[in-house]
Design a protein around this motif. Structure first.
Motif, PDB file in Angstrom:
ATOM      1  N   SER A  41     -48.711  17.632 -46.962  1.00  0.00           N
ATOM      2  CA  SER A  41     -47.884  18.840 -46.916  1.00  0.00           C
ATOM      3  C   SER A  41     -47.285  19.043 -45.533  1.00  0.00           C
ATOM      4  O   SER A  41     -46.135  19.465 -45.394  1.00  0.00           O
ATOM      5  N   TRP A  42     -48.062  18.738 -44.489  1.00  0.00           N
ATOM      6  CA  TRP A  42     -47.534  18.841 -43.133  1.00  0.00           C
ATOM      7  C   TRP A  42     -46.332  17.923 -42.953  1.00  0.00           C
ATOM      8  O   TRP A  42     -45.355  18.265 -42.273  1.00  0.00           O
ATOM      9  N   GLY A  43     -46.388  16.751 -43.576  1.00  0.00           N
ATOM     10  CA  GLY A  43     -45.265  15.821 -43.489  1.00  0.00           C
ATOM     11  C   GLY A  43     -44.010  16.392 -44.134  1.00  0.00           C
ATOM     12  O   GLY A  43     -42.914  16.300 -43.566  1.00  0.00           O
ATOM     13  N   TRP A  44     -44.168  17.004 -45.317  1.00  0.00           N
ATOM     14  CA  TRP A  44     -43.020  17.613 -45.985  1.00  0.00           C
ATOM     15  C   TRP A  44     -42.477  18.792 -45.190  1.00  0.00           C
ATOM     16  O   TRP A  44     -41.251  18.971 -45.073  1.00  0.00           O
ATOM     17  N   LEU A  45     -43.372  19.627 -44.637  1.00  0.00           N
ATOM     18  CA  LEU A  45     -42.942  20.785 -43.854  1.00  0.00           C
ATOM     19  C   LEU A  45     -42.205  20.352 -42.583  1.00  0.00           C
ATOM     20  O   LEU A  45     -41.169  20.925 -42.226  1.00  0.00           O
ATOM     21  N   ALA A  46     -42.750  19.341 -41.918  1.00  0.00           N
ATOM     22  CA  ALA A  46     -42.080  18.833 -40.721  1.00  0.00           C
ATOM     23  C   ALA A  46     -40.712  18.260 -41.079  1.00  0.00           C
ATOM     24  O   ALA A  46     -39.741  18.419 -40.324  1.00  0.00           O
ATOM     25  N   GLY A  47     -40.625  17.630 -42.251  1.00  0.00           N
ATOM     26  CA  GLY A  47     -39.343  17.093 -42.692  1.00  0.00           C
ATOM     27  C   GLY A  47     -38.307  18.184 -42.902  1.00  0.00           C
ATOM     28  O   GLY A  47     -37.139  18.035 -42.520  1.00  0.00           O
ATOM     29  N   ILE A  48     -38.725  19.307 -43.513  1.00  0.00           N
ATOM     30  CA  ILE A  48     -37.792  20.420 -43.729  1.00  0.00           C
ATOM     31  C   ILE A  48     -37.280  20.959 -42.403  1.00  0.00           C
ATOM     32  O   ILE A  48     -36.096  21.276 -42.249  1.00  0.00           O
ATOM     33  N   GLY A  49     -38.180  21.058 -41.422  1.00  0.00           N
ATOM     34  CA  GLY A  49     -37.772  21.584 -40.129  1.00  0.00           C
ATOM     35  C   GLY A  49     -36.941  20.617 -39.314  1.00  0.00           C
ATOM     36  O   GLY A  49     -35.884  20.977 -38.785  1.00  0.00           O
ATOM     37  N   VAL A  50     -37.412  19.377 -39.210  1.00  0.00           N
ATOM     38  CA  VAL A  50     -36.743  18.385 -38.352  1.00  0.00           C
ATOM     39  C   VAL A  50     -35.519  17.794 -39.034  1.00  0.00           C
ATOM     40  O   VAL A  50     -34.431  17.725 -38.445  1.00  0.00           O
ATOM     41  N   LEU A  51     -35.689  17.353 -40.294  1.00  0.00           N
ATOM     42  CA  LEU A  51     -34.578  16.705 -40.997  1.00  0.00           C
ATOM     43  C   LEU A  51     -33.513  17.703 -41.436  1.00  0.00           C
ATOM     44  O   LEU A  51     -32.339  17.565 -41.102  1.00  0.00           O
ATOM     45  N   HIS A  52     -33.943  18.713 -42.209  1.00  0.00           N
ATOM     46  CA  HIS A  52     -32.979  19.598 -42.859  1.00  0.00           C
ATOM     47  C   HIS A  52     -32.457  20.715 -41.958  1.00  0.00           C
ATOM     48  O   HIS A  52     -31.364  21.237 -42.200  1.00  0.00           O
ATOM     49  N   THR A  53     -33.240  21.120 -40.953  1.00  0.00           N
ATOM     50  CA  THR A  53     -32.805  22.201 -40.079  1.00  0.00           C
ATOM     51  C   THR A  53     -32.374  21.691 -38.708  1.00  0.00           C
ATOM     52  O   THR A  53     -31.638  22.371 -38.013  1.00  0.00           O
ATOM     53  N   GLY A  54     -32.818  20.512 -38.327  1.00  0.00           N
ATOM     54  CA  GLY A  54     -32.462  19.947 -37.043  1.00  0.00           C
ATOM     55  C   GLY A  54     -31.427  18.854 -37.142  1.00  0.00           C
ATOM     56  O   GLY A  54     -30.245  19.047 -36.841  1.00  0.00           O
ATOM     57  N   ILE A  55     -31.851  17.681 -37.598  1.00  0.00           N
ATOM     58  CA  ILE A  55     -30.978  16.504 -37.616  1.00  0.00           C
ATOM     59  C   ILE A  55     -29.741  16.726 -38.479  1.00  0.00           C
ATOM     60  O   ILE A  55     -28.614  16.427 -38.061  1.00  0.00           O
ATOM     61  N   ALA A  56     -29.925  17.254 -39.699  1.00  0.00           N
ATOM     62  CA  ALA A  56     -28.780  17.441 -40.607  1.00  0.00           C
ATOM     63  C   ALA A  56     -27.762  18.421 -40.007  1.00  0.00           C
ATOM     64  O   ALA A  56     -26.549  18.183 -40.081  1.00  0.00           O
ATOM     65  N   TYR A  57     -28.244  19.509 -39.385  1.00  0.00           N
ATOM     66  CA  TYR A  57     -27.326  20.481 -38.797  1.00  0.00           C
ATOM     67  C   TYR A  57     -26.568  19.876 -37.618  1.00  0.00           C
ATOM     68  O   TYR A  57     -25.365  20.094 -37.447  1.00  0.00           O
ATOM     69  N   VAL A  58     -27.271  19.105 -36.774  1.00  0.00           N
ATOM     70  CA  VAL A  58     -26.624  18.471 -35.630  1.00  0.00           C
ATOM     71  C   VAL A  58     -25.550  17.488 -36.114  1.00  0.00           C
ATOM     72  O   VAL A  58     -24.443  17.425 -35.559  1.00  0.00           O
TER      73      VAL A  58
END
Length: 285
Positions: A195-212
Motif C-alpha cells: 500500500s505504501w508503494g501505491w500511495l507513494a506512486g499517487i504522490g510522486v507519479l500522479h501529483t509530481g512527475i505527471a504535473y511537471v
C-alpha cells in the motif's frame, strides 16, 4: 495523461479510505515537488505575496476536496464511470466564467455544453443501465460532479496567480492538503508495504512527475493538440477498469464519453455546429 489515467487503479490498490489516501498523496507530492523546486532554483520564491499565498491556499482547499470526492467516486461507481463523468469539469469553468466573471458565451458553446451534459447523463448509467441504480452509485456520481466543480473553481483561482510557476502552485496546494486533512486521516491504522508503494506512486507519479511533464509540455503545444491529448486520460482509465477489474464500458457510457469529448473539443476549438452553418447559409442576403 497516460500516467494520470492510472490513478484510479493506484487509489483502489492502496486500499485506504479516500481522505487518508489524499493525505498521503499530498505528503508524497509535496516532498517531490519541494525537492524539484529547490533543485530547479524556484525556491525560495520571492514573488510570493500574501495575496498570492491566500489564493493558492484557497485553491488548494478546493483541489484537495476535489481529489477526495473523486477518489470516493471510484469505490462507489467504477474507475471508468467516475473518470468519464469527472471530465465535465471544463464546462463548469465556462459556466463559472459566465455567471461570476461576466464572460461572454456563444450559442454554439451553449449547444456543445448541452450535448456534453447529456453525455454525463448517459455515462452515469441513470438512463440506460442493465441493473437498477443503487443509492451508493447515485451518491458516487454526485460526488464526482462535486469533484469536477471544485476542480473548476481551483482552475479559476489559479488564473489569478498570474505568471507564478504551476509547480509552486501545486506545492502550495499539497501543503494545504496536509494541514487540512491531517485531523481527519486515519494515521493510526497499519499500512502494508504494498500500500505504501501505491500511495507513494499517487504522490510522486500522479501529483509530481505527471504535473511537471504537463506543465513543461503545454507551452510547446497548440490548443487543438492539448484538447485531443486530454482524452488519453479517460481512455487509459477505461482500459484499466476493463482489463484489471472486469468493468467493461456499456454502449450508453461509450456514447456519453463521445458526447463529452465532442462537446469539450467544440467549446475549446470554437467549432460551429453544422446545423447552424446550414441555417445561416440559407438566409437571403
Amino acid at each position: 495523461m497516460a500516467i494520470i489515467g492510472t490513478v484510479g487503479a493506484f487509489a483502489t490498490e492502496a486500499g485506504l479510505d479516500p481522505i487518508t489516501t489524499v493525505f498521503w498523496r499530498c505528503a508524497f507530492g509535496a516532498a517531490f515537488l519541494g525537492i524539484w523546486c529547490l533543485w530547479r532554483g524556484d525556491l525560495p520564491d520571492r514573488s510570493l505575496s500574501f495575496t498570492r499565498l491566500a489564493i493558492a491556499a484557497l485553491g488548494g482547499v478546493c483541489m484537495v476536496l476535489s481529489w477526495t470526492a473523486f477518489f470516493a467516486g471510484f469505490a462507489m461507481t467504477s474507475i471508468a464511470t467516475t473518470t468519464i463523468v469527472y471530465h465535465i469539469q471544463p464546462f463548469f469553468v465556462v459556466l463559472i466564467g459566465v455567471l461570476f466573471l461576466k464572460e461572454r458565451i456563444t450559442l454554439d458553446q451553449i449547444l456543445w455544453m448541452a450535448g456534453a451534459f447529456g453525455g454525463v447523463v448517459l455515462a452515469s448509467g441513470f438512463v440506460v443501465s442493465p441493473a437498477p441504480i443503487s443509492q451508493t452509485w447515485a451518491l458516487g456520481i454526485g460526488l464526482t460532479l462535486g469533484a469536477a466543480l471544485l476542480y473548476a473553481i481551483a482552475t479559476i483561482l489559479a488564473k489569478g496567480l498570474g505568471e507564478q510557476r504551476p509547480e509552486i502552485t501545486t506545492l502550495c496546494q499539497t501543503v494545504v492538503g496536509i494541514v487540512l486533512l491531517a485531523p481527519f486521516a486515519d494515521l493510526v491504522r497499519p499500512v502494508s508495504l504494498s500500500s505504501w508503494g501505491w500511495l507513494a506512486g499517487i504522490g510522486v507519479l500522479h501529483t509530481g512527475i505527471a504535473y511537471v511533464l504537463m506543465y513543461s509540455a503545454y507551452p510547446r503545444l497548440t490548443t487543438p493538440v492539448i484538447g485531443v491529448l486530454t482524452f488519453i486520460y479517460p481512455l487509459v482509465a477505461i482500459v484499466i477498469d476493463w482489463a484489471i477489474y472486469d468493468h467493461p464500458l456499456g454502449v450508453a457510457q461509450a456514447a456519453g464519453m463521445i458526447l463529452i469529448a465532442l462537446g469539450t473539443l467544440g467549446v475549446r476549438l470554437g467549432w460551429r455546429l453544422p446545423i447552424r452553418n446550414a441555417s445561416s447559409a440559407s438566409r437571403p442576403r
